[in-house]
Scaffold this motif. Structure first.
Motif, mmCIF file in Angstrom:
data_model
loop_
_atom_site.group_PDB
_atom_site.id
_atom_site.type_symbol
_atom_site.label_atom_id
_atom_site.label_comp_id
_atom_site.label_asym_id
_atom_site.label_seq_id
_atom_site.Cartn_x
_atom_site.Cartn_y
_atom_site.Cartn_z
ATOM 1 N N ALA A 1 0.816 -1.222 0.000
ATOM 2 C CA ALA A 1 0.000 0.000 0.000
ATOM 3 C C ALA A 1 0.847 1.268 0.000
ATOM 4 C CB ALA A 1 -0.925 -0.008 1.220
ATOM 5 N N GLY A 2 2.084 1.178 -0.457
ATOM 6 C CA GLY A 2 2.972 2.336 -0.423
ATOM 7 C C GLY A 2 2.454 3.533 -1.203
ATOM 8 N N GLU A 3 1.960 3.281 -2.402
ATOM 9 C CA GLU A 3 1.462 4.390 -3.232
ATOM 10 C C GLU A 3 0.211 5.027 -2.626
ATOM 11 O OE1 GLU A 3 2.823 5.908 -5.885
ATOM 12 O OE2 GLU A 3 4.554 4.641 -5.414
ATOM 13 N N GLN A 4 -0.673 4.215 -2.081
ATOM 14 C CA GLN A 4 -1.878 4.759 -1.451
ATOM 15 C C GLN A 4 -1.516 5.571 -0.212
ATOM 16 O OE1 GLN A 4 -1.568 1.532 -2.318
ATOM 17 N NE2 GLN A 4 -3.217 1.086 -3.743
ATOM 18 N N LEU A 5 -0.571 5.070 0.565
ATOM 19 C CA LEU A 5 -0.147 5.807 1.758
ATOM 20 C C LEU A 5 0.506 7.136 1.377
ATOM 21 C CD1 LEU A 5 1.296 2.858 3.861
ATOM 22 C CD2 LEU A 5 -0.775 4.158 4.344
ATOM 23 N N LYS A 6 1.315 7.104 0.314
ATOM 24 C CA LYS A 6 1.956 8.331 -0.161
ATOM 25 C C LYS A 6 0.903 9.347 -0.611
ATOM 26 C CE LYS A 6 5.217 10.042 -3.594
ATOM 27 N NZ LYS A 6 6.044 9.699 -4.761
ATOM 28 N N GLY A 7 -0.112 8.870 -1.338
ATOM 29 C CA GLY A 7 -1.182 9.753 -1.797
ATOM 30 C C GLY A 7 -1.970 10.340 -0.634
ATOM 31 N N MET A 8 -2.258 9.511 0.370
ATOM 32 C CA MET A 8 -2.984 10.003 1.549
ATOM 33 C C MET A 8 -2.160 11.048 2.290
ATOM 34 S SD MET A 8 -4.793 6.463 2.945
ATOM 35 C CE MET A 8 -4.255 6.797 4.559
ATOM 36 N N PHE A 9 -0.858 10.814 2.402
ATOM 37 C CA PHE A 9 0.013 11.761 3.087
ATOM 38 C C PHE A 9 0.057 13.093 2.342
ATOM 39 C CE2 PHE A 9 4.248 13.665 3.620
ATOM 40 C CZ PHE A 9 4.223 13.906 4.986
ATOM 41 N N GLU A 10 0.246 13.032 1.035
ATOM 42 C CA GLU A 10 0.308 14.263 0.255
ATOM 43 C C GLU A 10 -1.015 15.019 0.299
ATOM 44 O OE1 GLU A 10 1.615 13.017 -3.601
ATOM 45 O OE2 GLU A 10 3.720 12.871 -2.970
ATOM 46 N N GLU A 11 -2.129 14.303 0.258
ATOM 47 C CA GLU A 11 -3.440 14.940 0.357
ATOM 48 C C GLU A 11 -3.621 15.620 1.713
ATOM 49 O OE1 GLU A 11 -8.063 13.489 0.399
ATOM 50 O OE2 GLU A 11 -6.654 12.416 -0.899
ATOM 51 N N ALA A 12 -3.162 14.972 2.766
ATOM 52 C CA ALA A 12 -3.271 15.570 4.100
ATOM 53 C C ALA A 12 -2.399 16.821 4.216
ATOM 54 C CB ALA A 12 -2.869 14.555 5.162
ATOM 55 N N ILE A 13 -1.185 16.758 3.669
ATOM 56 C CA ILE A 13 -0.296 17.925 3.708
ATOM 57 C C ILE A 13 -0.886 19.061 2.882
ATOM 58 C CG2 ILE A 13 1.988 18.789 3.012
ATOM 59 C CD1 ILE A 13 2.032 17.149 5.556
ATOM 60 N N ASN A 14 -1.420 18.755 1.708
ATOM 61 C CA ASN A 14 -2.045 19.785 0.877
ATOM 62 C C ASN A 14 -3.244 20.410 1.578
ATOM 63 O OD1 ASN A 14 -0.219 19.487 -1.194
ATOM 64 N ND2 ASN A 14 -1.491 18.040 -2.328
ATOM 65 N N GLY A 15 -3.975 19.620 2.338
ATOM 66 C CA GLY A 15 -5.125 20.143 3.074
ATOM 67 C C GLY A 15 -4.732 21.118 4.163
ATOM 68 N N VAL A 16 -3.544 20.958 4.694
ATOM 69 C CA VAL A 16 -3.081 21.837 5.782
ATOM 70 C C VAL A 16 -2.330 23.052 5.224
ATOM 71 C CG1 VAL A 16 -1.549 21.951 7.789
ATOM 72 C CG2 VAL A 16 -2.934 19.931 7.422
ATOM 73 N N THR A 17 -1.436 22.832 4.251
ATOM 74 C CA THR A 17 -0.559 23.910 3.782
ATOM 75 C C THR A 17 -1.031 24.521 2.474
ATOM 76 O OG1 THR A 17 0.873 22.354 2.619
ATOM 77 C CG2 THR A 17 1.449 22.891 4.903
ATOM 78 N N GLY A 18 -1.807 23.808 1.703
ATOM 79 C CA GLY A 18 -2.183 24.301 0.377
ATOM 80 C C GLY A 18 -1.270 23.707 -0.658
ATOM 81 N N PRO A 19 -1.734 23.533 -1.909
ATOM 82 C CA PRO A 19 -0.939 22.842 -2.938
ATOM 83 C C PRO A 19 0.285 23.634 -3.376
ATOM 84 C CG PRO A 19 -3.016 23.632 -3.844
ATOM 85 C CD PRO A 19 -3.075 23.876 -2.371
#
Length: 73
Positions: A51-69
């Motif tokens: 699940a590495g790619e899914q975890l990476k996507g979830m992490f990036e989505e969470a970071i984007n939600g906090v900091t902005g893209p």
């Protein structure tokens, strides 16, 4: 008085011998802890591989939600 000292010495010596025997018995637990550590590492590696790619996507989505893209590099 000498009898009391002799009895106290005998009891203390016996207690020390029992403690030494218990400490020798507890050394057998080390391989168990090594096995638990290795099994945990294997599970983490397996989950990461599957699940590495899914975890990476979830992490990036969470970071984007906090900091902005715009803040992500």
């Amino acid at each position: 008085m000498t009898d009391r000292l002799l009895v106290a010495h005998t009891r203390a010596t016996a207690a020390l011998h029992r403690a030494a025997e218990r400490s020798r018995d507890e050394r057998g637990d080390v391989p168990g802890w090594v096995l638990i550590t290795l099994m945990t590492a294997a599970l983490v590696t397996g989950i990461w591989a599957i699940a590495g790619e899914q975890l990476k996507g979830m992490f990036e989505e969470a970071i984007n939600g906090v900091t902005g893209p715009d803040d992500v590099r």
